[in-house]
Design an enzyme around this catalytic site. Structure first.
Site, PDB file in Angstrom:
ATOM      1  N   GLU A  44    -104.324 -30.105  22.225  1.00  0.00           N
ATOM      2  CA  GLU A  44    -105.056 -29.685  23.427  1.00  0.00           C
ATOM      3  C   GLU A  44    -106.475 -29.271  23.008  1.00  0.00           C
ATOM      4  O   GLU A  44    -106.667 -28.639  21.973  1.00  0.00           O
ATOM      5  CB  GLU A  44    -104.353 -28.496  24.094  1.00  0.00           C
ATOM      6  CG  GLU A  44    -105.017 -28.052  25.386  1.00  0.00           C
ATOM      7  CD  GLU A  44    -104.294 -26.894  26.097  1.00  0.00           C
ATOM      8  OE1 GLU A  44    -103.595 -26.117  25.428  1.00  0.00           O
ATOM      9  OE2 GLU A  44    -104.446 -26.789  27.323  1.00  0.00           O
ATOM     10  N   LYS A 114    -103.599 -31.367  33.512  1.00  0.00           N
ATOM     11  CA  LYS A 114    -102.713 -30.200  33.388  1.00  0.00           C
ATOM     12  C   LYS A 114    -102.322 -29.709  34.777  1.00  0.00           C
ATOM     13  O   LYS A 114    -103.174 -29.455  35.632  1.00  0.00           O
ATOM     14  CB  LYS A 114    -103.436 -29.108  32.612  1.00  0.00           C
ATOM     15  CG  LYS A 114    -102.561 -27.952  32.174  1.00  0.00           C
ATOM     16  CD  LYS A 114    -103.380 -27.031  31.256  1.00  0.00           C
ATOM     17  CE  LYS A 114    -102.539 -26.006  30.531  1.00  0.00           C
ATOM     18  NZ  LYS A 114    -103.330 -25.280  29.514  1.00  0.00           N
ATOM     19  N   CYS A 155     -99.429 -28.054  27.320  1.00  0.00           N
ATOM     20  CA  CYS A 155     -99.260 -26.652  26.935  1.00  0.00           C
ATOM     21  C   CYS A 155     -98.461 -25.809  27.947  1.00  0.00           C
ATOM     22  O   CYS A 155     -97.252 -25.859  27.944  1.00  0.00           O
ATOM     23  CB  CYS A 155    -100.624 -26.032  26.636  1.00  0.00           C
ATOM     24  SG  CYS A 155    -100.443 -24.581  25.572  1.00  0.00           S
TER      25      CYS A 155
HETATM   26  N1  LIG Z   1    -103.225 -23.527  26.540  1.00  0.00           N
HETATM   27  C1  LIG Z   1    -102.197 -23.000  27.147  1.00  0.00           C
HETATM   28  O1  LIG Z   1    -101.780 -23.439  28.199  1.00  0.00           O
HETATM   29  C2  LIG Z   1    -101.568 -21.827  26.441  1.00  0.00           C
HETATM   30  C3  LIG Z   1    -100.143 -21.555  26.887  1.00  0.00           C
HETATM   31  C4  LIG Z   1     -99.567 -20.362  26.237  1.00  0.00           C
HETATM   32  O2  LIG Z   1    -100.087 -19.850  25.242  1.00  0.00           O
HETATM   33  C5  LIG Z   1     -98.362 -19.791  26.825  1.00  0.00           C
HETATM   34  O3  LIG Z   1     -97.953 -18.712  26.384  1.00  0.00           O
HETATM   35  O4  LIG Z   1     -97.789 -20.396  27.736  1.00  0.00           O
END
Ligand SMILES: NC(=O)CCC(=O)C(=O)O
Length: 276
Positions: A44, A114, A155
């Site tokens: 990412e 996303k 993520c």
């Molecule tokens: N970049 C993200 O979306 C981080 C996601 C993350 O750290 C989480 O705890 O969920």
């Protein structure tokens, strides 16, 4: 149909210099290709630091712009499937955190924005609000690599089991999440969530983080490949590293046949619960 292949997750260091980030990605893609990888994934925000104050500055249109140009060229030159991590995309003055996928001819074959924005507040530890700048995507996106269907998430999307289930129901055998978990939630949840998505849906799961950096947002690292049994089959530590795994899709067939949960679901009951 070839159902075994090598995949590589590029856990690379990312800094503030766009050109250096792209060069670093190119260097690691070449190494992974030389090691026999057919499917290569970047992390990412691989072309810019991860932070709401950077998204506008580094945003590019797709498919024009230096980042897409590099990804297309690398995929073609090495004749690989390249999941181009994510980078900030701008379209009609709106910003997205977007993953692009390139085939061995260098063509763009998938684009996923996303879907669940990373908005959390753990006092004294981490507060992050992607939605200050970014808009969320609204579409599930898959691509097919030599007959194997692969679903995309980014993520924070890993936390939403509904997305993963929809991909399994759509015929996916693998889910790929470019990711940048942090050092507070990462140790608690990163491995756990991947194993859960894999075991729930009997799919391979790959999640790819940037390497831990000294300054700014501290990505957790620990990029990982999990089998459809929910077993961690390859995992990085926190520094720059390439994670390799040999994928065998017959593992999906075996676990689905031996533990046939998708034929045993009680949708009649779930339907009632969903109405409450
Ligand atoms: N970049 C993200 O979306 C981080 C996601 C993350 O750290 C989480 O705890 O969920």
């Amino acid at each position: 149909m070839k159902r075994c292949f090598r995949t590589a997750l590029i856990q690379m260091q990312v800094g503030t210099d766009l050109t250096k980030n792209l060069e670093n990605a190119v260097k690691h893609i070449q190494i992974a290709k030389n090691a026999g990888a057919k499917l290569i994934t970047l992390p990412e925000c691989f072309n810019s630091p991860y932070g709401t104050n950077f998204f506008e500055q580094y945003a590019e249109t797709i498919p024009k712009g230096p980042t897409c140009e590099m990804l297309s060229k690398a995929a073609k030159e090495h004749s690989i499937y390249l999941v181009g991590g994510t980078f900030p995309e701008v379209e009609n003055k709106r910003y997205y955190n977007t993953c692009t996928v390139w085939n061995p001819d260098g063509n763009l074959i998938a684009k996923f924005r996303k879907m669940h924005l990373f908005d959390i507040d753990i006092p004294g530890k981490i507060t992050f609000k992607e939605s200050d700048i970014l808009s969320a995507g609204n579409e599930l996106v898959t691509f097919v690599m030599e007959g194997i269907k692969i679903g995309l998430g980014i993520c924070y999307d890993l936390r939403f089991e509904e997305l993963a289930k929809l991909y399994r129901l759509d015929g996916c055998n693998m889910l790929i999440y470019p990711a940048a978990f942090n050092t507070t939630t990462g140790p608690m949840h990163f491995e756990l969530l991947q194993r859960a998505r894999a075991a729930d849906n009997q799919v391979y799961v790959c999640a790819v983080s940037p390497a831990r950096s000294e300054k700014g947002y501290k990505a957790y690292g620990f990029s990982q490949v999990t089998s459809p049994w929910g077993k961690v089959i390859a995992q990085a530590k926190e520094n720059e590293e390439i994670v390799y795994a040999d994928i065998d899709m017959t593992e999906c067939d075996e676990v689905r046949q031996q533990i046939p949960i998708f034929n045993q679901r009680r949708c009649d009951v779930y339907e009632i619960v969903n109405k409450i």
